[in-house]
Design an enzyme around this catalytic site. Structure first.
Site, PDB file in Angstrom:
ATOM      1  N   CYS A 112       0.702  -1.202   0.334  1.00  0.00           N
ATOM      2  CA  CYS A 112       0.103  -0.065  -0.097  1.00  0.00           C
ATOM      3  C   CYS A 112       0.923   1.451   0.058  1.00  0.00           C
ATOM      4  CB  CYS A 112      -0.947   0.009   1.226  1.00  0.00           C
ATOM      5  SG  CYS A 112      -2.323  -1.443   1.178  1.00  0.00           S
ATOM      6  N   HIS A 278      -3.708   7.186   1.848  1.00  0.00           N
ATOM      7  CA  HIS A 278      -3.977   5.696   1.432  1.00  0.00           C
ATOM      8  C   HIS A 278      -5.521   5.232   1.706  1.00  0.00           C
ATOM      9  CE1 HIS A 278      -3.696   1.800  -0.012  1.00  0.00           C
ATOM     10  NE2 HIS A 278      -3.872   1.120   1.289  1.00  0.00           N
ATOM     11  N   ASN A 308      -9.994  -0.786  -1.667  1.00  0.00           N
ATOM     12  CA  ASN A 308      -8.503  -0.835  -1.309  1.00  0.00           C
ATOM     13  C   ASN A 308      -7.828  -1.154  -2.678  1.00  0.00           C
ATOM     14  OD1 ASN A 308      -5.845  -0.569  -0.630  1.00  0.00           O
ATOM     15  ND2 ASN A 308      -6.000  -1.687   1.273  1.00  0.00           N
TER      16      ASN A 308
HETATM   17  N1  ACO Z   1     -19.027  -9.596   6.518  1.00  0.00           N
HETATM   18  C1  ACO Z   1     -19.694  -9.962   7.495  1.00  0.00           C
HETATM   19  N2  ACO Z   1     -19.034 -10.000   8.934  1.00  0.00           N
HETATM   20  C2  ACO Z   1     -17.483  -9.757   8.630  1.00  0.00           C
HETATM   21  C3  ACO Z   1     -17.052  -9.738   7.654  1.00  0.00           C
HETATM   22  C4  ACO Z   1     -17.752  -9.367   6.231  1.00  0.00           C
HETATM   23  N3  ACO Z   1     -17.214  -9.058   5.340  1.00  0.00           N
HETATM   24  N4  ACO Z   1     -15.535  -9.471   7.928  1.00  0.00           N
HETATM   25  C5  ACO Z   1     -15.643  -9.889   9.231  1.00  0.00           C
HETATM   26  N5  ACO Z   1     -16.754 -10.182   9.596  1.00  0.00           N
HETATM   27  C6  ACO Z   1     -17.285 -10.486  11.140  1.00  0.00           C
HETATM   28  C7  ACO Z   1     -15.813 -11.114  11.840  1.00  0.00           C
HETATM   29  O1  ACO Z   1     -16.084 -12.529  11.612  1.00  0.00           O
HETATM   30  C8  ACO Z   1     -16.197 -10.902  13.393  1.00  0.00           C
HETATM   31  O2  ACO Z   1     -17.429 -11.754  13.613  1.00  0.00           O
HETATM   32  P1  ACO Z   1     -17.453 -12.230  15.351  1.00  0.00           P
HETATM   33  O3  ACO Z   1     -17.145 -10.923  16.165  1.00  0.00           O
HETATM   34  O4  ACO Z   1     -18.490 -13.084  15.399  1.00  0.00           O
HETATM   35  O5  ACO Z   1     -16.032 -13.069  15.244  1.00  0.00           O
HETATM   36  C9  ACO Z   1     -16.596  -9.389  13.330  1.00  0.00           C
HETATM   37  O6  ACO Z   1     -17.326  -9.203  11.874  1.00  0.00           O
HETATM   38  C10 ACO Z   1     -15.566  -8.521  13.447  1.00  0.00           C
HETATM   39  O7  ACO Z   1     -14.486  -8.869  12.847  1.00  0.00           O
HETATM   40  P2  ACO Z   1     -13.181  -7.867  12.770  1.00  0.00           P
HETATM   41  O8  ACO Z   1     -12.309  -8.511  12.069  1.00  0.00           O
HETATM   42  O9  ACO Z   1     -12.715  -7.773  14.158  1.00  0.00           O
HETATM   43  O10 ACO Z   1     -13.471  -6.691  11.930  1.00  0.00           O
HETATM   44  P3  ACO Z   1     -13.125  -4.982  12.058  1.00  0.00           P
HETATM   45  O11 ACO Z   1     -14.197  -4.284  12.518  1.00  0.00           O
HETATM   46  O12 ACO Z   1     -11.770  -4.986  12.633  1.00  0.00           O
HETATM   47  O13 ACO Z   1     -13.031  -5.064  10.555  1.00  0.00           O
HETATM   48  C11 ACO Z   1     -11.098  -4.791   8.972  1.00  0.00           C
HETATM   49  C12 ACO Z   1     -11.811  -5.788   9.875  1.00  0.00           C
HETATM   50  C13 ACO Z   1     -12.240  -4.279   7.840  1.00  0.00           C
HETATM   51  C14 ACO Z   1     -10.066  -5.880   8.035  1.00  0.00           C
HETATM   52  C15 ACO Z   1     -10.550  -3.640   9.644  1.00  0.00           C
HETATM   53  O14 ACO Z   1      -9.808  -4.224  10.632  1.00  0.00           O
HETATM   54  C16 ACO Z   1      -9.464  -2.978   8.921  1.00  0.00           C
HETATM   55  O15 ACO Z   1      -9.924  -2.258   7.962  1.00  0.00           O
HETATM   56  N6  ACO Z   1      -8.244  -2.848   9.199  1.00  0.00           N
HETATM   57  C17 ACO Z   1      -7.221  -2.421   8.342  1.00  0.00           C
HETATM   58  C18 ACO Z   1      -6.677  -2.814   6.956  1.00  0.00           C
HETATM   59  C19 ACO Z   1      -5.590  -1.921   6.557  1.00  0.00           C
HETATM   60  O16 ACO Z   1      -5.009  -1.182   7.312  1.00  0.00           O
HETATM   61  N7  ACO Z   1      -5.074  -2.146   5.387  1.00  0.00           N
HETATM   62  C20 ACO Z   1      -3.621  -1.595   4.972  1.00  0.00           C
HETATM   63  C21 ACO Z   1      -2.779  -2.374   4.589  1.00  0.00           C
HETATM   64  S1  ACO Z   1      -3.262  -3.519   3.157  1.00  0.00           S
HETATM   65  C22 ACO Z   1      -1.918  -3.555   2.294  1.00  0.00           C
HETATM   66  O17 ACO Z   1      -1.001  -3.102   2.518  1.00  0.00           O
HETATM   67  C23 ACO Z   1      -1.835  -4.497   1.074  1.00  0.00           C
END
Ligand code: ACO
Length: 352
Positions: A112, A278, A308
């Protein structure tokens, strides 16, 4: 000499996949994806279309927009996490297809932050007198990562009906990361100009203690052979993703980097007109806006439409801002990114 952006271009594949489309192939919902990530739709490459195809289109448009000819480019930097093939990467293909001369051309692999690293290298080449017109391209085709199996046929409208249960389960297992990504490319031409504003300061950072936050273990040359069926059956070709920690780090590191380049250039953070950040998650952008006490006019987003796009994100966003008149002459623009590595940084730029 100062480095000035004189042309931009973009390319996205034709296929648009909405959150509602993804609901057909995995256990997710439009509400979850929109609320937790801000993504509403993304573009995916068709099989046979790789990052180089998008890069060529975006690069060609950027050269034309700059009013240059391919021969005028004397350095090509292609940033991608998803090259068409491991060896030799996409730079030689792009150099050849664009009809550039016998110039230096190379891929950077900073995920990224790849485009940001590319901008910094381009500026260094210009300031040191080694280059006059540098073409920098960020391009990604993440579709190859996505474990959708024959459900791709449903997404592409090639058949109706339900997904295979095992494939539905596999896609659901990936939902924490697969819904985030989209394909696309963006390009810029940077030119050496005397007595111009241009790039004012830049900072790059890497913290290898965070290398496990996003990892794709297969294919790799510590394995012998470097790729085998066992790696695929154990899902080593899919990214492992520590979303929460990535979120925390990104929300902290991007404002830090913006402050650092502002201090380096001797300007107040409040003087920055637009931060091209980003686009990993709208909630990360919200956290950065909150930390910097600014709103979406200063840190805009287009993640709803593209997801993304990894190395393509910064040039896609900047092109859009430029096209819609939101980077008028004299604007102080700060590019910032955080991503897998972990790599991050910022670059401060005064648009002429
Ligand atoms: N649809 C429905 N439910 C989902 C989904 C989905 N797509 N994805 C996760 N859930 C569920 C999980 O199973 C979990 O359920 P549980 O509580 O029953 O276990 C719940 O939702 C919460 O999941 P989390 O992973 O804790 O969700 P969070 O709110 O943290 O979001 C995410 C996850 C979107 C990945 C977030 O953490 C994020 O954006 N992180 C940063 C990503 C980033 O910075 N990327 C940059 C680098 S990428 C690169 O360099 C290539």
């Amino acid at each position: 000499m100062r480095s000035v952006i004189i042309g931009t271009g973009t390319a996205v594949p034709d296929q648009v996949v909405t959150n509602h489309d993804l609901v057909k192939i995995m256990d997710t919902s439009d509400e979850w994806i929109t609320k937790r990530t801000g993504v509403v739709q993304r573009h995916y490459c068709a099989p046979g279309i790789g990052s180089s195809h998008l890069a060529i289109q975006a690069g060609r448009d950027a050269i034309a927009d700059a009013g240059l000819l391919p021969d005028d480019i004397d350095l090509l930097i292609t940033a991608t996490m998803t090259p068409d093939e491991f060896v030799p990467g996409i730079a030689p293909t792009v150099q050849n297809e664009l009809g550039l001369g016998m110039i230096g051309a190379f891929d950077v692999r900073q995920q990224c932050s790849g485009f940001l690293y590319g901008l910094d290298i381009a500026d260094a080449a210009i300031v040191s007198g080694r280059a006059t017109n540098v073409l920098i391209i960020g391009a990604e085709s993440h579709a190859g990562y996505l474990p959708f199996g024959s459900s791709w046929e449903l997404l592409r409208g090639e058949r109706d009906g339900s997904p295979d249960q095992a494939e539905y389960d596999a896609a659901t297992e990936s939902r924490g990361w697969s819904v985030l990504f989209g394909d696309g490319a963006g390009a810029m031409v940077m030119q050496a100009q005397p007595d111009a504003p241009g790039v004012l300061s830049s900072v790059l950072n890497t913290d290898g203690t965070l290398a496990d936050l996003i990892r794709v273990e297969a294919a790799g040359f510590k394995h012998q052979p470097w790729l085998d069926v066992a790696q695929i059956t154990s899902n080593m070709h899919l990214p492992t993703f520590n979303g929460l920690e990535l979120f925390r780090q990104a929300a902290r590191r991007m404002p830090e980097a913006v402050r650092s380049v502002a201090a380096q250039a001797g300007v107040a953070v409040e003087e920055i007109d637009v931060v091209v950040a980003h686009q990993a998650n709208e909630r990360i952008l919200d956290a950065v806006r909150k930390e910097m006490h600014v709103d979406a006019t200063v840190i805009p987003s287009n993640i709803a439409r593209y997801g993304n796009t990894t190395a393509a994100t910064l040039p896609l966003m900047f092109h859009e801002l430029r096209e819609t008149g939101r980077v008028p002459s004299g604007s102080l623009v700060c590019f910032t990114a955080f991503g897998a590595g972990a790599h991050w940084g910022a670059l401060l730029y005064r648009h002429p």
